[in-house]
Write a protein that holds these residues in place. Structure first.
Motif, mmCIF file in Angstrom:
data_model
loop_
_atom_site.group_PDB
_atom_site.id
_atom_site.type_symbol
_atom_site.label_atom_id
_atom_site.label_comp_id
_atom_site.label_asym_id
_atom_site.label_seq_id
_atom_site.Cartn_x
_atom_site.Cartn_y
_atom_site.Cartn_z
ATOM 1 N N ARG A 247 0.678 -1.380 -0.446
ATOM 2 C CA ARG A 247 0.202 0.198 0.256
ATOM 3 C C ARG A 247 1.480 0.771 0.457
ATOM 4 O O ARG A 247 1.991 1.171 0.468
ATOM 5 C CB ARG A 247 -0.948 0.275 0.943
ATOM 6 C CG ARG A 247 0.165 0.126 2.610
ATOM 7 C CD ARG A 247 -1.215 -0.273 4.031
ATOM 8 N NE ARG A 247 -0.297 0.078 4.681
ATOM 9 C CZ ARG A 247 -0.066 -0.917 5.184
ATOM 10 N NH1 ARG A 247 -0.198 -1.844 5.314
ATOM 11 N NH2 ARG A 247 0.322 -0.980 7.146
ATOM 12 N N ALA A 248 0.671 2.487 -0.773
ATOM 13 C CA ALA A 248 1.735 3.664 -0.423
ATOM 14 C C ALA A 248 0.801 4.041 0.628
ATOM 15 O O ALA A 248 -0.296 4.414 1.068
ATOM 16 C CB ALA A 248 1.122 4.472 -1.988
ATOM 17 N N GLU A 249 1.875 4.843 0.907
ATOM 18 C CA GLU A 249 1.521 5.870 2.347
ATOM 19 C C GLU A 249 2.311 7.609 2.485
ATOM 20 O O GLU A 249 2.198 8.017 2.978
ATOM 21 C CB GLU A 249 2.703 5.015 3.621
ATOM 22 C CG GLU A 249 2.487 3.631 4.041
ATOM 23 C CD GLU A 249 2.915 3.294 5.337
ATOM 24 O OE1 GLU A 249 3.418 3.725 5.392
ATOM 25 O OE2 GLU A 249 2.591 2.723 5.798
ATOM 26 N N GLY A 250 1.791 8.222 1.042
ATOM 27 C CA GLY A 250 2.540 9.276 0.933
ATOM 28 C C GLY A 250 3.558 9.568 0.762
ATOM 29 O O GLY A 250 4.532 8.212 0.545
ATOM 30 N N GLU A 251 4.576 10.345 0.835
ATOM 31 C CA GLU A 251 5.646 11.404 1.430
ATOM 32 C C GLU A 251 6.492 10.984 2.456
ATOM 33 O O GLU A 251 5.763 10.184 3.547
ATOM 34 C CB GLU A 251 5.755 13.087 1.290
ATOM 35 C CG GLU A 251 5.372 12.969 -0.266
ATOM 36 C CD GLU A 251 5.927 14.472 -0.128
ATOM 37 O OE1 GLU A 251 5.184 15.191 -1.028
ATOM 38 O OE2 GLU A 251 6.107 15.050 0.608
ATOM 39 N N MET A 252 7.500 10.236 2.745
ATOM 40 C CA MET A 252 8.280 10.303 3.746
ATOM 41 C C MET A 252 9.430 10.616 3.637
ATOM 42 O O MET A 252 10.338 10.435 2.435
ATOM 43 C CB MET A 252 8.258 8.833 3.879
ATOM 44 C CG MET A 252 9.337 7.414 4.946
ATOM 45 S SD MET A 252 9.387 5.999 5.443
ATOM 46 C CE MET A 252 10.628 5.933 6.006
#
Length: 387
Positions: A304-309
């Motif tokens: 799954r994608a979790e956005g920026e990090m």
């Protein structure tokens, strides 16, 4: 024509003046196109008008394009699928969209050079011997592999030191007398969250050291899932996604998994994922093979994608994650930080939690950050100290 081919063709049109080089503009625009396509029902998907294309480019300019790789263990995993969600008009890119954009970008990477170079910074956390605080250590590592017989294989590394992991850990370390070395008992219980160091750990950084690689390294192009690969074997890896998947599944099928106590299908799914990450993060395969590895990852459930990090080296990237079961009911969170504009896996980060002697819950992270992956005509900068 399938969507993947449409995505590839669009990126090439956008970047036709940048043939052979990764392009931020093209890959970012592609990521916006993929997001747009997947939000529209299939029967309504039309090639964009010039106005729509400009809007896609404007949206893409705001997209962050950084990715980092994560170190995978040799244990089996249980890949937990994410809960189903609906996509809104303002939704972040999905894992599939990010991986497909990275696939297009990595196809433009250089396909040859004098050396295949990987440069990483490995970081790990472990408790001190009394489990009073958490320590963080790191090591830089460069590997230079050459196909030409007149060039030498090299490995260059440096231990970067040990320090308390957080301000809370630093306070506990100072209360313990601020030691600069740590000796661990061989029978220390670690819940399989880290390996007990066989030698004392030292706070001071070590000397940068070069080692010329001989023996089994001669003619080696690295390894895939722990199995040594020759240059000829790497060149023979199929580049089309379906053929690459069949090739990897055939290799996995030769493994003895039935008597291991693991769920065989889960083990195979994990090994397939790990093989794809291994191709992307280190194997000197062709850009087309590496792109196909991304496309296989895009087809797997549970990511799954979790956005920026921000990765351990401070770089911003798009984050993909899944859970890995390292023991019954004991899970590790695995994050892959990816740069869709270059197809570079920036970092792989694994996170566990443990309870310290005072009852405090503390995170233990293990990460590999990739500073360079690919072909170069440069030569290694060799330190004077040799192993």
């Amino acid at each position: 024509m399938n969507n993947d081919q449409i995505f590839k063709d669009r990126a090439r049109v956008l970047d036709e003046d940048l043939t052979g080089r990764a392009s931020t503009a093209g890959a970012d625009a592609l990521l916006a196109e993929i997001v747009s396509l997947e939000r529209v029902p299939a029967r309504r998907r039309l090639l964009p008008s010039p106005g729509r294309a400009l809007l896609g480019l404007a949206a893409a300019a705001a997209a962050v394009a950084v990715i980092a790789p994560v170190m995978l263990s040799d244990r089996t995993i249980s890949i937990a699928p994410p809960p189903s969600t609906s996509v809104s008009a303002t939704a972040e890119p999905t894992a599939r969209q990010i991986l497909l954009a990275a696939a297009v970008a990595v196809e433009k990477a250089p396909a040859s050079g004098d050396y295949w170079r990987t440069a990483t910074v490995n970081q790990w956390m472990l408790t001190d011997p009394t489990r009073s605080y958490v320590l963080e250590g790191s090591r830089s590592l460069e590997t230079w592999l050459a196909k030409r017989p007149d060039l030498q294989y090299w490995r260059i590394w440096q231990d970067l030191g040990i320090k308390p992991a957080t301000p809370l850990d630093e306070a506990a370390w100072r209360a313990a007398g601020a030691p600069t070395s740590w000796r661990y008992p061989k029978n220390m219980k670690t819940e399989n969250l880290f390996s007990v160091p066989s030698r004392p750990l030292e706070a001071a950084a070590g000397e940068r050291t070069a080692e010329r690689l001989y023996g089994k390294w001669k003619g080696s192009a690295g390894d895939l899932a722990g199995e040594d690969m020759s240059w000829e074997e790497v060149r023979a890896i199929p580049s089309e996604p379906d053929k690459l998947r069949s090739y990897l599944e055939e290799r996995i099928g030769r493994l003895e998994l039935a008597g291991s106590g693991m769920d065989v299908e889960e083990a195979r799914a994990h090994i397939l994922l790990r093989n794809c990450v291994g191709i992307i993060s280190g194997l000197p395969a062709s850009p087309e093979v590496r792109a196909s590895a991304y496309r296989i990852l895009a087809s797997l459930p549970g990511i799954r994608a979790e956005g920026e990090m921000t990765d351990p080296l401070g770089r911003r990237g798009q984050t993909l994650s899944y859970q890995e079961e390292i023991e019954p009911d004991l899970f590790t969170q695995v994050q892959l930080v990816v740069d869709p504009s270059t197809g570079l896996l920036l970092a792989e980060v694994r996170t566990n939690t443990t309870k310290l002697a005072n009852g405090r819950q503390a995170e233990l992270r293990l990460s590999t950050s990739f500073q360079a992956i690919g072909w170069t005509d440069d030569r290694p900068e060799l330190p004077t100290h040799r192993n």
